[in-house]
Design a protein around this motif. Structure first.
Motif, PDB file in Angstrom:
ATOM      1  N   GLU A   1      18.654  -4.674  -0.181  1.00  0.00           N
ATOM      2  CA  GLU A   1      17.706  -4.062   0.743  1.00  0.00           C
ATOM      3  C   GLU A   1      16.511  -5.003   0.904  1.00  0.00           C
ATOM      4  OE1 GLU A   1      18.024  -1.309   2.437  1.00  0.00           O
ATOM      5  OE2 GLU A   1      19.900  -0.598   1.536  1.00  0.00           O
ATOM      6  N   PRO A   2      15.758  -4.878   1.986  1.00  0.00           N
ATOM      7  CA  PRO A   2      14.621  -5.798   2.205  1.00  0.00           C
ATOM      8  C   PRO A   2      13.635  -5.821   1.045  1.00  0.00           C
ATOM      9  CG  PRO A   2      15.085  -4.565   4.202  1.00  0.00           C
ATOM     10  CD  PRO A   2      15.969  -3.958   3.138  1.00  0.00           C
ATOM     11  N   GLU A   3      13.449  -4.684   0.392  1.00  0.00           N
ATOM     12  CA  GLU A   3      12.471  -4.616  -0.696  1.00  0.00           C
ATOM     13  C   GLU A   3      12.966  -5.267  -1.994  1.00  0.00           C
ATOM     14  OE1 GLU A   3      13.825  -2.070   0.922  1.00  0.00           O
ATOM     15  OE2 GLU A   3      14.381  -0.407  -0.436  1.00  0.00           O
ATOM     16  N   ASP A   4      14.208  -5.719  -2.024  1.00  0.00           N
ATOM     17  CA  ASP A   4      14.762  -6.321  -3.234  1.00  0.00           C
ATOM     18  C   ASP A   4      14.452  -7.816  -3.353  1.00  0.00           C
ATOM     19  OD1 ASP A   4      17.843  -4.397  -2.910  1.00  0.00           O
ATOM     20  OD2 ASP A   4      15.873  -3.830  -3.708  1.00  0.00           O
ATOM     21  N   PHE A   5      13.889  -8.400  -2.307  1.00  0.00           N
ATOM     22  CA  PHE A   5      13.588  -9.835  -2.359  1.00  0.00           C
ATOM     23  C   PHE A   5      12.359 -10.029  -3.234  1.00  0.00           C
ATOM     24  CE2 PHE A   5      16.805 -11.564   0.316  1.00  0.00           C
ATOM     25  CZ  PHE A   5      17.199 -10.482   1.085  1.00  0.00           C
ATOM     26  N   ALA A   6      12.584 -10.617  -4.387  1.00  0.00           N
ATOM     27  CA  ALA A   6      11.600 -10.682  -5.462  1.00  0.00           C
ATOM     28  C   ALA A   6      12.122 -11.656  -6.509  1.00  0.00           C
ATOM     29  CB  ALA A   6      11.395  -9.297  -6.089  1.00  0.00           C
ATOM     30  N   THR A   7      11.376 -11.773  -7.615  1.00  0.00           N
ATOM     31  CA  THR A   7      11.831 -12.579  -8.738  1.00  0.00           C
ATOM     32  C   THR A   7      12.274 -11.644  -9.858  1.00  0.00           C
ATOM     33  OG1 THR A   7      10.340 -14.394  -8.141  1.00  0.00           O
ATOM     34  CG2 THR A   7      11.197 -14.374 -10.390  1.00  0.00           C
ATOM     35  N   TYR A   8      13.382 -11.986 -10.492  1.00  0.00           N
ATOM     36  CA  TYR A   8      13.962 -11.147 -11.539  1.00  0.00           C
ATOM     37  C   TYR A   8      13.946 -11.893 -12.872  1.00  0.00           C
ATOM     38  CZ  TYR A   8      15.342  -8.141  -7.759  1.00  0.00           C
ATOM     39  OH  TYR A   8      15.292  -7.306  -6.674  1.00  0.00           O
ATOM     40  N   TYR A   9      13.597 -11.155 -13.931  1.00  0.00           N
ATOM     41  CA  TYR A   9      13.513 -11.722 -15.268  1.00  0.00           C
ATOM     42  C   TYR A   9      14.341 -10.913 -16.250  1.00  0.00           C
ATOM     43  CZ  TYR A   9       9.330 -14.196 -13.589  1.00  0.00           C
ATOM     44  OH  TYR A   9       8.455 -14.996 -12.896  1.00  0.00           O
ATOM     45  N   CYS A  10      15.013 -11.608 -17.141  1.00  0.00           N
ATOM     46  CA  CYS A  10      15.618 -10.938 -18.283  1.00  0.00           C
ATOM     47  C   CYS A  10      14.694 -11.115 -19.495  1.00  0.00           C
ATOM     48  CB  CYS A  10      17.014 -11.477 -18.583  1.00  0.00           C
ATOM     49  SG  CYS A  10      17.118 -13.246 -18.972  1.00  0.00           S
ATOM     50  N   GLN A  11      14.863 -10.253 -20.482  1.00  0.00           N
ATOM     51  CA  GLN A  11      14.020 -10.284 -21.685  1.00  0.00           C
ATOM     52  C   GLN A  11      14.832  -9.752 -22.856  1.00  0.00           C
ATOM     53  OE1 GLN A  11      11.970  -6.867 -22.482  1.00  0.00           O
ATOM     54  NE2 GLN A  11      11.769  -7.665 -24.557  1.00  0.00           N
ATOM     55  N   GLN A  12      14.803 -10.470 -23.976  1.00  0.00           N
ATOM     56  CA  GLN A  12      15.521  -9.997 -25.158  1.00  0.00           C
ATOM     57  C   GLN A  12      14.578  -9.233 -26.078  1.00  0.00           C
ATOM     58  OE1 GLN A  12      15.208 -10.958 -28.527  1.00  0.00           O
ATOM     59  NE2 GLN A  12      13.683 -12.583 -28.252  1.00  0.00           N
TER      60      GLN A  12
END
Lengths: 120, 106
Positions: free
Chosen positions: B79-90
């Motif tokens: 969706e248009p609002e999904d354009f972003a930066t994604y991070y994983c974290q342990q």
């Protein structure tokens, strides 16, 4: 609705001590653990440390000797102090609440961030 | 410290696409893996915990999987609002560590 808000100086001189406060509303700091996290272009997201409900702390070894996190239950706040600041500490500083699952902690609520610049 | 490595670093996609982001840990972390979304000028938003459990209120088009060292975040239909930066974290061990981020762009 849980809300976190960081506050502190936007500019700190090199070698001095940075102090930031996170004010929490919508949740009691007595019932959760809380962390500080910072973000800089060069190092991405970096976990600084956390404080538990009982006041126990754990810090990132990269900062450990310079960092202290404390609680002020009377004001529903927790604070961060970083001593001997250098230009490398310039970053956006976030406070965050720990949520709990069966697989450790995650950060379920964040403040908007407090931008800190260090001047030489 | 446990190193978290995401791939790709950036990803071009279009609305409606299915996208997958990978996160690899430098040692086994069981399912102690969380995902966040960050939009420009905002704090990270929590999406997924324990590798595959969706946070309340997060759209079902987001899903996570994996255990051990290899994990994925999938968005089934962008969706248009999904354009972003994604991070994983342990969250397996201190110090908690994050991946370097995956920027999802048009």
């Amino acid at each position: 609705q849980v809300h976190l808000q960081e506050s502190g100086p936007g500019l700190v001189k090199s070698s001095e001590t940075l102090s930031l406060t996170c004010t929490v509303s919508g949740a009691s700091i007595n019932y959760y653990s809380w962390s500080w996290i910072r973000q800089s272009p060069g190092k991405g997201l970096e976990w600084i440390g956390y404080i538990s409900t009982g006041g126990s702390t754990s810090y990132n070894p990269s900062l450990k000797s310079r960092v202290a996190i404390s609680l002020d239950t009377s004001k529903n706040q927790f604070s961060l102090r970083v001593s001997s600041i250098t230009v490398a500490d310039t970053a956006l500083y976030f406070c965050a609440r720990h949520g709990l699952s069966g697989y450790g902690s995650h950060f379920d609520y964040w403040g908007p961030g407090s931008r800190v610049a260090v001047s030489s | 410290d446990i190193q978290m490595t995401q791939s790709p670093s950036s990803l071009s996609a279009s609305v409606g696409d299915r996208v997958t982001i990978t996160c690899r840990a430098s040692q086994t972390i069981s399912s102690y893996l969380n995902w966040y979304q960050q939009k420009r000028g905002e704090a990270p938003k929590f999406l997924i915990y324990a590798s595959s459990s969706l946070q309340s209120g997060v759209p079902s088009r987001f899903s996570g999987s994996g255990s051990g060292t290899d994990f994925t975040l999938t968005i089934s239909s962008l969706e248009p609002e999904d354009f972003a930066t994604y991070y994983c974290q342990q969250s397996y061990d201190f110090p908690y560590t994050f991946g370097q981020g995956t920027r999802l762009e048009f």
